[in-house]
Scaffold this motif. Structure first.
Motif, PDB file in Angstrom:
ATOM      1  N   GLU A  45       0.830  -1.198   0.000  1.00 38.05           N
ATOM      2  CA  GLU A  45       0.000   0.000   0.000  1.00 38.05           C
ATOM      3  C   GLU A  45       0.871   1.258   0.000  1.00 38.05           C
ATOM      4  N   ASN A  46       0.399   2.288  -0.693  1.00 33.60           N
ATOM      5  CA  ASN A  46       1.085   3.582  -0.713  1.00 33.60           C
ATOM      6  C   ASN A  46       2.496   3.556  -1.287  1.00 33.60           C
ATOM      7  N   VAL A  47       2.766   2.571  -2.118  1.00 32.24           N
ATOM      8  CA  VAL A  47       4.026   2.575  -2.859  1.00 32.24           C
ATOM      9  C   VAL A  47       3.657   2.738  -4.328  1.00 32.24           C
ATOM     10  N   GLY A  48       4.204   3.752  -4.964  1.00 31.93           N
ATOM     11  CA  GLY A  48       3.899   3.989  -6.372  1.00 31.93           C
ATOM     12  C   GLY A  48       4.981   3.391  -7.243  1.00 31.93           C
ATOM     13  N   ASP A  49       5.259   4.064  -8.360  1.00 31.10           N
ATOM     14  CA  ASP A  49       6.326   3.573  -9.222  1.00 31.10           C
ATOM     15  C   ASP A  49       7.696   4.008  -8.703  1.00 31.10           C
ATOM     16  N   PHE A  50       7.694   4.974  -7.794  1.00 30.78           N
ATOM     17  CA  PHE A  50       8.944   5.526  -7.260  1.00 30.78           C
ATOM     18  C   PHE A  50       9.639   4.473  -6.389  1.00 30.78           C
ATOM     19  N   ARG A  51      10.770   3.983  -6.850  1.00 25.82           N
ATOM     20  CA  ARG A  51      11.496   2.916  -6.173  1.00 25.82           C
ATOM     21  C   ARG A  51      12.839   2.750  -6.861  1.00 25.82           C
ATOM     22  N   LEU A  52      13.759   2.055  -6.232  1.00 22.87           N
ATOM     23  CA  LEU A  52      14.995   1.733  -6.913  1.00 22.87           C
ATOM     24  C   LEU A  52      14.981   0.248  -7.251  1.00 22.87           C
TER      25      LEU A  52
END
Ligand code: UDP
Ligand code: MG
Length: 314
Positions: free
Chosen positions: A158-165
């Protein structure tokens, strides 16, 4: 001594649709955020068929700074496809998708990077707050995650978008998935790998407006669920069995009653109710089947996911 070439390459992948107004601020802030990282950095900007001067502005930024790479698509394909195009052209040892509106704060990239150095293959950036999002948007987003995770075998955080490494391995795995319906959050979750999370505060959009409205978000949610669950199809078999079982019992009761007590004429209300109810159920189930057949139709065409108009530096 380590030379420049020994440092890992970090690719920032940025889909852009009509972001001309915010570009200068975006690049200024991003270069400041990554300048002290022990990495070489490339910024793969995907112009998703913008109608404003985004592409021209990107070309200028590229002239000033070779770290800026540009892929321009032939028309607007939507964020997920633009992101896919960016991943296809990113050469980095680590890849970070990032929004152009500075809602994914570039400063967080350093935290993601540090976790990657510790050995994690996916470092998700989780929004501790959803800045700028209305109460209804937060609520509906919450429902979406709940329904999605109930139906899909592959839960998304939840609350994780495409922004990630993503480590290079992960990015390659995502690239290998050929489907045309690219629900990126789902694909990112599906590939697995060793993951961890970093929290951040999501800010407001700095320039321009969001391209999402509730109708688009609703369709996006349907796309995501249909792509990752066949439960909506199977549920009609369960409902069918239940309704048939109930009809059998009720039918037996009616026959018995007629045999024992004789014929009685009234029954208009019950017949209408049952007819309308079953008619409704059949239409819904047909609609659901249609959703899936539509997806099959999309996939069997095997069209390329996107068309590139021009590339600079990739
Ligand atoms: N975007 C894109 N193609 C589209 C719509 C959006 O490449 O058709 C980009 C947009 O330029 C931004 C990112 O996707 O960099 C997120 O878009 P937006 O801020 O509108 O979405 P939100 O933050 O409201 O989810
Ligand atoms: Mg945004």
């Amino acid at each position: 001594m380590t030379t420049d070439e020994d440092r890992p390459l970090l690719s920032l992948v940025v889909p852009m649709y009509n972001e001309e107004d915010g570009l200068d601020a975006f690049f200024a802030r991003i270069f400041r955020a990554v300048e002290h990282l022990p990495a070489r950095v490339e910024i793969v900007c995907v112009d998703d068929g913008s109608a404003d001067g985004t592409l021209g502005a990107l070309r200028k930024h590229r002239e000033k700074n070779a770290a800026v790479k540009v892929v321009a698509l032939s028309r607007n394909f939507g964020k997920d496809i633009a992101l896919t195009a960016g991943l296809d052209h990113a050469a980095g040892d680590a890849v970070v998708p990032l929004d152009a509106d500075l809602q994914d704060p570039p400063e967080v990239v350093a935290d993601l990077f540090a976790k990657w150095r510790e050995g994690y293959e996916v470092v998700e950036a989780r929004r501790a707050t959803r800045g700028g999002d209305s109460f209804t948007k937060r609520k509906t987003a919450g429902w979406f995650y709940r329904i999605f995770n109930l139906l899909s075998n592959q839960p998304i955080p939840e609350n994780v978008g495409d922004f990630r490494l993503m480590d290079r391995k992960v990015a390659e795995a995502v690239r290998r998935m050929p489907e045309a319906n690219r629900f990126m959050k789902g694909l990112f979750a599906w590939v697995g790998f060793r993951r961890t999370t970093v929290e951040y505060n999501r800010g407001d959009r700095t320039e321009g407006t969001t391209k999402w409205n509730y109708w688009k978000l609703f369709n996006f949610a349907v796309d995501g669920i249909v792509a990752f669950s066949s439960l909506p199809l199977r549920i009609w078999s369960y409902i069918g069995f239940a309704v048939s079982g109930f009809s059998f019992l009720y039918g037996s009761f009616l026959i018995l009653r007629t045999l024992l007590l004789g014929r009685d004429v009234p029954g208009y209300a019950s017949i209408m109710t049952v007819m309308l109810f079953l008619g409704g159920i059949q239409l819904i189930s047909l609609g659901v089947i249609g959703e899936y057949i539509g997806r099959i139709h999309e996939e069997v065409k095997r069209r390329p996911l996107y068309i590139v108009r021009e590339k600079h530096g990739v």
